[in-house]
Design a protein around this motif. Structure first.
Motif, short mmCIF file in Angstrom:
data_model
loop_
_atom_site.label_atom_id
_atom_site.label_comp_id
_atom_site.label_asym_id
_atom_site.label_seq_id
_atom_site.Cartn_x
_atom_site.Cartn_y
_atom_site.Cartn_z
N ILE A 12 0.82 -1.22 0.00
CA ILE A 12 0.00 0.00 0.00
C ILE A 12 0.86 1.27 0.00
N TYR A 13 2.17 1.08 -0.12
CA TYR A 13 3.10 2.22 -0.06
C TYR A 13 2.81 3.25 -1.16
N ASP A 14 2.75 2.77 -2.39
CA ASP A 14 2.58 3.71 -3.52
C ASP A 14 1.28 4.52 -3.42
N TYR A 23 5.47 16.96 -1.67
CA TYR A 23 6.42 17.06 -2.78
C TYR A 23 7.18 15.75 -3.07
N TYR A 24 6.67 14.62 -2.60
CA TYR A 24 7.35 13.33 -2.84
C TYR A 24 7.71 13.15 -4.32
N THR A 25 6.75 13.43 -5.22
CA THR A 25 6.99 13.24 -6.65
C THR A 25 8.09 14.17 -7.14
N PHE A 27 10.73 15.08 -5.47
CA PHE A 27 12.07 14.55 -5.12
C PHE A 27 12.64 13.81 -6.33
N HIS A 28 11.80 12.91 -6.88
CA HIS A 28 12.24 12.09 -8.01
C HIS A 28 12.50 12.96 -9.24
N SER A 29 11.64 13.97 -9.45
CA SER A 29 11.82 14.86 -10.62
C SER A 29 13.17 15.56 -10.55
N THR A 51 19.78 3.07 -3.67
CA THR A 51 19.73 2.27 -2.45
C THR A 51 18.56 2.72 -1.57
N GLY A 52 17.87 1.74 -1.01
CA GLY A 52 16.61 2.05 -0.33
C GLY A 52 15.56 2.37 -1.37
N CYS A 53 15.58 1.58 -2.44
CA CYS A 53 14.77 1.87 -3.66
C CYS A 53 13.28 1.76 -3.43
N CYS A 74 18.76 -1.56 -4.65
CA CYS A 74 19.02 -2.23 -3.36
C CYS A 74 17.98 -1.81 -2.33
N ASP A 75 17.59 -2.74 -1.50
CA ASP A 75 16.71 -2.43 -0.37
C ASP A 75 16.78 -3.62 0.61
N PRO A 76 16.76 -3.33 1.92
CA PRO A 76 16.79 -4.44 2.88
C PRO A 76 15.44 -5.14 3.02
N ALA A 99 21.04 -3.57 2.90
CA ALA A 99 20.95 -2.21 3.46
C ALA A 99 22.16 -1.39 3.01
N SER A 100 22.04 -0.07 3.10
CA SER A 100 23.10 0.80 2.58
C SER A 100 24.44 0.62 3.31
N ASP A 101 24.39 0.36 4.61
CA ASP A 101 25.66 0.24 5.36
C ASP A 101 26.40 -1.06 5.01
N ALA A 114 19.89 7.83 -2.71
CA ALA A 114 19.30 7.27 -1.49
C ALA A 114 18.16 8.21 -1.11
N ILE A 115 16.95 7.82 -1.47
CA ILE A 115 15.81 8.73 -1.31
C ILE A 115 14.96 8.30 -0.11
N GLN A 116 15.00 9.09 0.92
CA GLN A 116 14.21 8.86 2.14
C GLN A 116 14.46 7.47 2.73
N SER A 117 15.72 7.04 2.70
CA SER A 117 15.97 5.67 3.17
C SER A 117 17.02 5.57 4.29
N TYR A 120 16.40 6.00 9.27
CA TYR A 120 16.15 4.99 10.31
C TYR A 120 17.43 4.66 11.07
N TYR A 121 18.56 5.16 10.56
CA TYR A 121 19.87 4.88 11.17
C TYR A 121 20.17 5.84 12.31
N ASP A 122 20.97 5.36 13.30
CA ASP A 122 21.61 6.31 14.22
C ASP A 122 22.71 7.02 13.42
C1 SAM Z 1 10.16 5.91 2.68
S1 SAM Z 1 10.72 4.50 1.79
C2 SAM Z 1 11.51 5.28 0.38
C3 SAM Z 1 11.53 4.35 -0.82
C4 SAM Z 1 12.01 4.97 -2.13
N1 SAM Z 1 13.36 5.42 -2.06
C5 SAM Z 1 11.09 6.06 -2.62
O1 SAM Z 1 11.60 7.11 -3.07
O2 SAM Z 1 9.87 5.86 -2.61
C6 SAM Z 1 12.08 3.95 2.74
C7 SAM Z 1 12.81 2.75 2.15
O3 SAM Z 1 14.07 2.63 2.80
C8 SAM Z 1 14.31 1.27 3.02
N2 SAM Z 1 15.31 1.14 4.09
C9 SAM Z 1 15.10 0.98 5.42
N3 SAM Z 1 16.28 0.86 6.06
C10 SAM Z 1 17.24 0.96 5.11
C11 SAM Z 1 18.66 0.87 5.13
N4 SAM Z 1 19.30 0.64 6.27
N5 SAM Z 1 19.33 0.96 3.97
C12 SAM Z 1 18.67 1.16 2.79
N6 SAM Z 1 17.33 1.25 2.72
C13 SAM Z 1 16.62 1.14 3.86
C14 SAM Z 1 12.95 0.69 3.34
O4 SAM Z 1 12.92 -0.72 3.19
C15 SAM Z 1 12.09 1.43 2.35
O5 SAM Z 1 12.01 0.75 1.13
#
Ligand code: SAM
Length: 225
Positions: A12-14, A23-25, A27-29, A51-53, A74-76, A99-101, A114-117, A120-122
């Motif tokens: 249900i994400y999309d 402005y989510y759209t 970001f990609h533009s 990454t975090g696609c 890439c995505d975890p 994951a990106s790390d 790396a868009i909004q991904s 979640y990290y410290d």
């Molecule tokens: C808000 S969504 C953004 C997805 C996409 N980049 C977009 O523009 O719609 C966050 C994404 O980050 C991913 N994510 C979570 N932890 C991550 C990590 N440590 N490294 C890379 N991606 C991660 C999630 O699985 C999720 O797909």
């Protein structure tokens, strides 16, 4: 239990993300616009790692405008990747459930996004993730990231949070849901200021770091390796 760390299950994400992120759209533009600039005049398509696609929306839009691009996603989250694979069926794309790390690419890509991904990290692990993104790029490659931000003072952060809350209410959220969602900040996700982003990206090994876009509680950055 959710199948990824974003606010919504992959299925249900999309349908929901544009009601959460103003402005989510856009970001990609912005990212695709820069990618077009980098691609101009090249005989071969560029190599792009996202990454975090998530569900692969950025890749789908990028391929529509730059069909020769070689994309790695890439995505975890397996759930997110499954949706991305369905969306991009028949396209020449590599997928990696990571994951990106933990990225292990070196000098391979012209663009890493790396868009909004990474929120979640410290801060320490986030820095490692950005370093891995830098390592994955060729010399002079471009890193682009969009992220949640914290304002520079508590007062302005509260005002920005209020503004975003109104956006959520205007998009059908109840006041209770808005409160619960905003309470994720500092608990499930860890926004940092624009200044912290610029410093962290610079320290990851980039020679030039710049702001690409900013509004509400999100900002985009672009950096040259
Ligand atoms: C808000 S969504 C953004 C997805 C996409 N980049 C977009 O523009 O719609 C966050 C994404 O980050 C991913 N994510 C979570 N932890 C991550 C990590 N440590 N490294 C890379 N991606 C991660 C999630 O699985 C999720 O797909």
């Amino acid at each position: 239990m959710k199948d990824n760390k974003s606010s919504y299950d992959s299925g249900i994400y999309d349908a929901n993300i544009t009601n959460v992120l103003p402005y989510y759209t856009e970001f990609h533009s912005q990212v695709i616009d820069v990618a077009k600039m980098i691609s101009r005049g090249r005989e071969k398509g560029i190599k792009w790692l996202d990454t975090g696609c998530g569900t692969g929306t950025l890749a789908a839009r990028a391929l529509a405008e730059l069909p020769d691009t070689e994309i790695t996603l890439c995505d975890p989250s397996e759930g997110m990747l499954k949706i991305a694979k369905e969306k991009l069926k028949g396209k020449n794309i590599s997928f990696n459930n990571i994951a990106s790390d933990a990225l292990a690419y070196e000098n391979e890509f012209d663009i890493v996004t790396a868009i909004q991904s990474h929120h979640y990290y410290d801060i320490e692990t986030r820095s490692i993730a950005v370093k891995k993104c830098c390592r994955a790029l060729k010399e002079e490659g471009i890193f682009m990231t969009f992220e949640n931000i914290r304002m520079s003072t508590k007062e302005s952060d509260a005002m920005a949070l209020d503004r975003w809350g109104q956006f959520l209410l205007d998009h059908g959220w109840t006041p209770e849901k808005v409160k619960a969602h905003q309470a994720r900040r500092g608990v499930e996700m860890f926004p940092i200021t624009i200044e912290q982003h610029l410093e962290m990206i610079k320290n990851a090994g980039f020679r030039s770091v710049n702001i690409l876009w900013a509004s509400y509680m999100q900002a985009g950055f672009w950096a040259v390796k």
